[in-house]
Design a protein around this motif. Structure first.
Motif, PDB file in Angstrom:
ATOM      1  N   ASP A   1      45.469   2.639 -64.436  1.00 11.53           N
ATOM      2  CA  ASP A   1      46.376   1.559 -64.826  1.00 11.53           C
ATOM      3  C   ASP A   1      46.262   1.365 -66.341  1.00 11.53           C
ATOM      4  O   ASP A   1      45.469   0.550 -66.821  1.00 11.53           O
ATOM      5  CB  ASP A   1      46.018   0.273 -64.073  1.00 11.53           C
ATOM      6  CG  ASP A   1      47.070  -0.817 -64.259  1.00 11.53           C
ATOM      7  OD1 ASP A   1      47.836  -0.734 -65.237  1.00 11.53           O
ATOM      8  OD2 ASP A   1      47.129  -1.744 -63.434  1.00 11.53           O
ATOM      9  N   GLU A   2      47.031   2.176 -67.065  1.00 11.72           N
ATOM     10  CA  GLU A   2      46.968   2.159 -68.524  1.00 11.72           C
ATOM     11  C   GLU A   2      47.198   0.758 -69.080  1.00 11.72           C
ATOM     12  O   GLU A   2      46.550   0.332 -70.031  1.00 11.72           O
ATOM     13  CB  GLU A   2      48.002   3.124 -69.112  1.00 11.72           C
ATOM     14  CG  GLU A   2      47.756   4.594 -68.785  1.00 11.72           C
ATOM     15  CD  GLU A   2      46.626   5.204 -69.596  1.00 11.72           C
ATOM     16  OE1 GLU A   2      46.113   4.523 -70.509  1.00 11.72           O
ATOM     17  OE2 GLU A   2      46.249   6.355 -69.319  1.00 11.72           O
ATOM     18  N   ASP A   3      48.130   0.031 -68.465  1.00 13.36           N
ATOM     19  CA  ASP A   3      48.470  -1.298 -68.967  1.00 13.36           C
ATOM     20  C   ASP A   3      47.282  -2.256 -68.824  1.00 13.36           C
ATOM     21  O   ASP A   3      46.962  -3.007 -69.750  1.00 13.36           O
ATOM     22  CB  ASP A   3      49.684  -1.834 -68.206  1.00 13.36           C
ATOM     23  CG  ASP A   3      50.204  -3.138 -68.805  1.00 13.36           C
ATOM     24  OD1 ASP A   3      50.418  -3.170 -70.040  1.00 13.36           O
ATOM     25  OD2 ASP A   3      50.391  -4.109 -68.055  1.00 13.36           O
ATOM     26  N   ALA A   4      46.603  -2.201 -67.655  1.00 14.50           N
ATOM     27  CA  ALA A   4      45.461  -3.096 -67.430  1.00 14.50           C
ATOM     28  C   ALA A   4      44.324  -2.796 -68.407  1.00 14.50           C
ATOM     29  O   ALA A   4      43.714  -3.718 -68.964  1.00 14.50           O
ATOM     30  CB  ALA A   4      44.965  -2.967 -65.990  1.00 14.50           C
ATOM     31  N   PHE A   5      44.053  -1.502 -68.636  1.00 13.87           N
ATOM     32  CA  PHE A   5      42.989  -1.137 -69.572  1.00 13.87           C
ATOM     33  C   PHE A   5      43.366  -1.488 -71.009  1.00 13.87           C
ATOM     34  O   PHE A   5      42.522  -1.923 -71.796  1.00 13.87           O
ATOM     35  CB  PHE A   5      42.658   0.351 -69.452  1.00 13.87           C
ATOM     36  CG  PHE A   5      41.688   0.655 -68.343  1.00 13.87           C
ATOM     37  CD1 PHE A   5      40.322   0.599 -68.551  1.00 13.87           C
ATOM     38  CD2 PHE A   5      42.137   0.979 -67.071  1.00 13.87           C
ATOM     39  CE1 PHE A   5      39.427   0.871 -67.534  1.00 13.87           C
ATOM     40  CE2 PHE A   5      41.254   1.243 -66.042  1.00 13.87           C
ATOM     41  CZ  PHE A   5      39.893   1.193 -66.271  1.00 13.87           C
ATOM     42  N   SER A   6      44.630  -1.313 -71.352  1.00 12.81           N
ATOM     43  CA  SER A   6      45.090  -1.657 -72.707  1.00 12.81           C
ATOM     44  C   SER A   6      44.959  -3.152 -72.951  1.00 12.81           C
ATOM     45  O   SER A   6      44.506  -3.582 -74.020  1.00 12.81           O
ATOM     46  CB  SER A   6      46.540  -1.216 -72.907  1.00 12.81           C
ATOM     47  OG  SER A   6      46.648   0.180 -72.844  1.00 12.81           O
ATOM     48  N   LYS A   7      45.365  -3.951 -71.954  1.00 13.35           N
ATOM     49  CA  LYS A   7      45.258  -5.403 -72.099  1.00 13.35           C
ATOM     50  C   LYS A   7      43.800  -5.839 -72.201  1.00 13.35           C
ATOM     51  O   LYS A   7      43.452  -6.724 -72.991  1.00 13.35           O
ATOM     52  CB  LYS A   7      45.933  -6.094 -70.909  1.00 13.35           C
ATOM     53  CG  LYS A   7      47.457  -6.065 -70.960  1.00 13.35           C
ATOM     54  CD  LYS A   7      48.057  -6.775 -69.755  1.00 13.35           C
ATOM     55  CE  LYS A   7      49.587  -6.763 -69.831  1.00 13.35           C
ATOM     56  NZ  LYS A   7      50.193  -7.384 -68.618  1.00 13.35           N
ATOM     57  N   HIS A   8      42.941  -5.202 -71.389  1.00 16.23           N
ATOM     58  CA  HIS A   8      41.513  -5.537 -71.442  1.00 16.23           C
ATOM     59  C   HIS A   8      40.929  -5.189 -72.817  1.00 16.23           C
ATOM     60  O   HIS A   8      40.202  -5.994 -73.411  1.00 16.23           O
ATOM     61  CB  HIS A   8      40.749  -4.778 -70.353  1.00 16.23           C
ATOM     62  CG  HIS A   8      39.269  -4.969 -70.415  1.00 16.23           C
ATOM     63  ND1 HIS A   8      38.635  -6.090 -69.933  1.00 16.23           N
ATOM     64  CD2 HIS A   8      38.285  -4.174 -70.933  1.00 16.23           C
ATOM     65  CE1 HIS A   8      37.337  -5.981 -70.139  1.00 16.23           C
ATOM     66  NE2 HIS A   8      37.104  -4.828 -70.743  1.00 16.23           N
ATOM     67  N   GLY A   9      41.254  -3.987 -73.315  1.00 20.47           N
ATOM     68  CA  GLY A   9      40.753  -3.572 -74.629  1.00 20.47           C
ATOM     69  C   GLY A   9      41.230  -4.492 -75.733  1.00 20.47           C
ATOM     70  O   GLY A   9      40.458  -4.868 -76.634  1.00 20.47           O
TER      71      GLY A   9
END
Length: 511
Positions: free
Chosen positions: A238-246
């Motif tokens: 889930d690229e979006d979830a990891f991007s938001k977390h980062g």
């Protein structure tokens, strides 16, 4: 007659898997181990508490075994002799790190220390840690923070156990240990205490905790897909979830970084906190922002839970063994007395207390399998072939319970370390709570100091007993599954003050 597609695809997977394993078996002399299943390997045979499962398999197959996580070979060693071979003699060939997709995202593909492969970047960042951050001089300069947080713990326990409604009732020990670990590591890293004198956490502290919890959630969400590359299309990252977390993690870190920069401009000098030190060292070592942020979060994730876990296990063992508690308290009373509190400069005069901490770390290492090493070339361990790309685990929990090198290994007996001085910072391969070799934990001394201090204060200030109706033998000493060894049943204990009331005040320091 043509084979239907629905049958042909699974069959092709199975035939590919069998061919792959035949290739490995014919080309390499692999360590023995349980027979893997097609596609999933040994994943469904592994019991939840992995280090115990691997220990049981080692009893059957020997001290070096093959375990297949899907199509990835994992080699587990369970003896001090083989641990020395992995972590010293073949250290350089096994110094890379296996990064899952989540670990790769969190570390910006190894731009930190923990998840970096061995190479120029790792050597540079390791140098920053060993000769700049975790020096005796800096650890001593930051000692007031550690002593502040440990005495805050004592004050909190005293307030709760002397409360009229709580007298004689058990306390959840983990609650107090977790507060010390959280406040200590955030102050050492960021120079900030997110919790006020009333115990209320501020907005940044709540955000910090939420980021840590979200990171654990994301990291656990891909477990099966990480081991079976053929099935990753069913579990997309889930690229979006990891991007938001980062972005969320970086936003908080940069906000604290800006506060530090402004404070430095006003004061005109640097402080000893790790963040402040890294800002000073950034240009000297050409550290990218990704590396700065990665190093800070390495310290937080490595130092937060492990300390509290180690002390909880130590207290469980002490309560189970009243003889040990009495002996440790007699030493504390003789050396420290009843008119002051213990501090870290007292440690050299408290050998039995140090042995209690060491014995707890022997029986209950917080990371029992360490983090896996990855072979960067074909290498031999224990006479077996370890192909390039394989992961190698050292079961330090099993090594520390090996009857070939430890007398009565299952007995909690701190005296063993008075009879023989055993190093636990990576030089003696019988005892490896902090690892060894190129990837030994650079903050080992910091961890030892804090564990010993917490344990010393708890035993000097209070007598500890099991909850009413529970005998010491009935304390649950089983572990929760996971990378670190939480107690399955969090320790409950009754604390009774044993010093004058004026010695239960927090020794607060603002730095």
């Amino acid at each position: 007659m043509a084979i239907p597609v629905a049958i042909a695809i699974p069959l092709s997977f199975i035939f590919t898997y069998i061919a792959y394993h035949l290739y490995f078996r014919l080309r390499f002399k692999l360590p023995p181990g349980p027979i893997p299943w097609p596609v999933v390997g040994n994943l469904y045979q592994i019991k939840p508490v992995r280090f115990r499962c691997f220990y049981e398999w080692a009893e059957t197959y020997g001290p070096v075994i093959s375990v297949w996580f899907g199509s990835t070979l994992n080699v587990v060693v369970s003896s001090s002799e083989l641990a020395k071979e992995v972590l010293k003699e073949k250290d350089q060939q096994l110094a890379d790190r296996h990064r899952s997709r989540s670990a790769a995202k969190f570390s910006r593909d190894g731009q930190d220390l923990i998840w970096a492969d061995y190479g120029p970047h790792y050597v540079k960042v390791r140098k920053v840690c060993t000769i700049e951050l975790f020096t005796p001089k800096r650890l001593e300069a930051l000692r007031p923070i550690r002593e502040d947080e440990v005495t805050a713990m004592v004050e909190s326990i005293y307030r709760d156990c002397t409360n009229t409604d709580n007298v004689g009732k058990s306390l959840l020990v983990k609650k107090y240990l977790g507060a010390v670990a959280f406040n200590n590591i955030t102050r050492l890293a960021f120079g900030k205490r997110f919790v006020n004198f009333e115990g209320v956490m501020d907005e940044q502290g709540n955000e910090f905790k939420a980021i840590v919890a979200n990171g654990l959630k994301l990291g656990a969400s891909l477990a099966m897909a990480e081991h079976i590359p053929w099935l990753r299309w069913m579990f997309p990252l889930d690229e979006d979830a990891f991007s938001k977390h980062g972005a969320r993690r970086d936003r908080l870190t940069r906000a604290i970084m800006e506060e530090h920069t402004l404070a430095r401009q006003k004061s005109g000098g640097e402080k000893q906190h790790f963040f402040d030190a890294l800002l000073t060292l950034q240009q000297k070592y050409d550290l990218s922002e990704d590396t700065l942020i990665g190093l800070l979060w390495d310290m937080i994730t490595a130092g937060m839970d492990t300390t509290a876990i180690s002390v909880e296990w130590a207290m469980a063992e002490v309560i189970k063994n009243p003889r040990v508690q009495q002996k440790a308290q007699e030493e504390l009373d003789q050396v420290i007395g009843y008119e002051r509190v213990i501090n870290e400069t007292d440690f050299p005069n408290l050998p039995y207390l140090q042995c209690v901490a060491k014995e707890a770390l022997r029986l209950h290492p917080p990371t029992p399998l360490m983090l896996p090493h990855r072979a960067n070339t074909n290498v031999k361990i224990g006479g077996y072939d370890i192909p390039k790309g394989s992961n190698v685990h050292v079961n330090v929990w099993a090594v520390a319970r090996d009857p070939k090198v430890w007398k009565n290994p299952l007995e909690f007996r701190p005296e063993r370390f008075l009879e023989e001085d055993v190093d636990m910072k990576g030089h003696d391969f019988r005892l490896l709570p902090f690892g060894a070799g190129r990837r030994v934990c650079p903050g080992a001394q910091l961890g030892i100091n804090l564990v010993t201090s917490m344990l010393g204060h708890l035993l000097h200030h209070f007598h500890w007993a099991p909850p009413n109706g529970l005998s010491p033998e009935e304390i649950d000493m089983s572990e929760n599954p996971g990378l670190v060894t939480y107690m399955r049943t969090p320790l409950q204990a009754v604390a009774t003050p044993r010093l004058p009331a004026e010695l239960y005040k927090r020794i607060a320091v603002d730095m």
